[in-house]
Design a protein around this motif. Structure first.
Motif, short mmCIF file in Angstrom:
data_model
loop_
_atom_site.label_atom_id
_atom_site.label_comp_id
_atom_site.label_asym_id
_atom_site.label_seq_id
_atom_site.Cartn_x
_atom_site.Cartn_y
_atom_site.Cartn_z
N SER A 178 48.28 28.78 28.63
CA SER A 178 48.42 29.64 29.81
C SER A 178 47.10 30.33 30.12
N ILE A 179 46.91 30.60 31.41
CA ILE A 179 45.78 31.44 31.81
C ILE A 179 46.30 32.86 32.00
N ASP A 180 45.68 33.77 31.27
CA ASP A 180 46.12 35.17 31.23
C ASP A 180 45.34 36.00 32.26
N ASP A 181 45.94 37.09 32.69
CA ASP A 181 45.29 38.03 33.62
C ASP A 181 44.75 37.30 34.83
N PHE A 182 45.50 36.31 35.30
CA PHE A 182 44.99 35.48 36.39
C PHE A 182 44.68 36.32 37.63
N GLY A 183 43.53 36.04 38.23
CA GLY A 183 43.12 36.75 39.43
C GLY A 183 42.04 37.79 39.15
N THR A 184 41.84 38.13 37.88
CA THR A 184 40.83 39.15 37.56
C THR A 184 39.48 38.55 37.19
N GLY A 185 39.45 37.28 36.83
CA GLY A 185 38.19 36.64 36.47
C GLY A 185 37.75 35.73 37.59
N TYR A 186 36.93 34.78 37.26
CA TYR A 186 36.59 33.83 38.31
C TYR A 186 36.80 32.42 37.78
N SER A 187 37.77 31.72 38.32
CA SER A 187 37.91 30.32 37.95
C SER A 187 38.24 29.55 39.21
N SER A 188 37.63 28.41 39.36
CA SER A 188 37.85 27.64 40.58
C SER A 188 39.12 26.82 40.45
#
Ligand code: C2E
Ligand code: MG
Ligand code: MG
Ligand code: MG
Length: 277
Positions: A178-188
């Protein structure tokens, strides 16, 4: 006279610095000791189905019972663990304790739902991570599908072969990512598409002011739409009230986690909950 005063000030300053450096050194050693001797503990927070009726999985969260400072939360000691290069070891301790608790549940005739563990970049980038997890699964007779791994976007930002290889291997072993804290980092989007994640966890900061904050509604909707397009499921983190819940349910959010349902709790309370649920 002025000189003497300046010296006194400098002395005072030096003492101040060395006192805090000493305190830090002490904390660091206490943390090393806590990791080595089970001075840490885990609490488990249930994750609910979208209709909020069923407990479907849980997240293991670390705590530190410090002998003089009391029960410390991650915000109070994880920064030190990161800076001191202890975080990968800490994550491994958490993985082992989670496996031990899964085994404990089984010994009591209960079946632990899948347990999600948070992994730092240091842990993920350790080329021997899969071997270490493999050994734990064997030692505690746990199946890979009983574990999920949560990583924040920044922990997977380096496009390295180690990362690709590790993630693929973990999926082959049955673990979910899972990707955690989605929206707070930068991933394309491309990055998400190319890595084997099956879940996004929307950060609490987006959930907090739903449904009143129009921006947060728009952002959450776009994450839900994107996740649908990519075929991954979504967990809303930090659900605290019925208004947030109703809105998220209306938008088809897959899973809900937050104080509205349960706070993180020690394993014994969690097992009691499984018995009564
Ligand atoms: P996270 O992985 O995003 O975990 C969710 C955090 O939100 C937890 O805080 C949880 O107690 C809190 N939370 C859940 N529901 C609610 C709610 O409804 N309202 C509010 N206000 N908070 C809620 P916690 O346990 O303090 O952990 C903070 C962060 O520390 C975690 O955020 C995670 O990034 C990190 N962390 C925790 N355990 C570990 C670990 O074993 N390894 C690593 N590397 N990081 C960890
Ligand atoms: Mg997490
Ligand atoms: Mg999170
Ligand atoms: Mg968080």
């Amino acid at each position: 006279h002025a000189k003497g005063c300046g010296r006194r000030q400098a002395q005072y300053f030096n003492q101040g610095v060395s006192a805090s450096a000493k305190a830090r050194f002490l904390m660091e050693n206490q943390l090393i000791e806590a990791i080595a001797n089970d001075g840490l503990s885990l609490v488990y927070q249930p994750i609910m189905s979208g209709d909020a009726r069923t407990l479907v999985s849980c997240e293991a969260l670390v705590r530190w019972q410090h002998h003089s400072q009391g029960f410390l939360s991650p915000a109070e000691f994880l920064p030190l663990a990161y800076e001191a290069g202890l975080i990968a070891e800490l994550d491994l301790w958490v993985l082992e304790r989670a496996c031990r608790d899964i085994k404990l549940a089984r010994a009591r005739g209960l079946s632990m739902p899948p347990v999600a563990v948070n992994l730092s970049a240091d842990a993920i980038m350790d080329p021997s991570l899969t071997d270490k997890i493999w050994s734990l699964l064997e030692q505690y007779q746990v199946h890979g599908s009983q574990l999920e791994l949560e990583m924040i976007e920044d922990a997977i930002k380096d496009d390295s072969d180690v990362l690709q290889h590790t993630l693929k291997q973990l999926v082959r072993m049955g673990l979910k990512l899972s990707i955690d804290d989605f929206g707070t980092g930068y991933s394309s989007l491309l990055r998400l598409k190319n890595l084997p994640f099956t879940k996004l966890k929307i950060d609490r900061s987006f959930i907090q002011d739903l449904p009143k904050d129009a921006d947060d509604c728009a952002l959450t909707l776009s994450i839900l739409g994107m996740a649908k397009g990519l075929g991954v499921s979504v967990v809303a983190e930090g659900v605290e009230n019925g208004d947030q819940e109703a809105w998220l349910q209306q938008q088809g959010c897959n899973y809900l986690q937050g104080f509205k349902y349960h706070k993180p709790m020690p394993i014994d309370d969690f097992l009691d909950l499984l018995t009564t649920a």
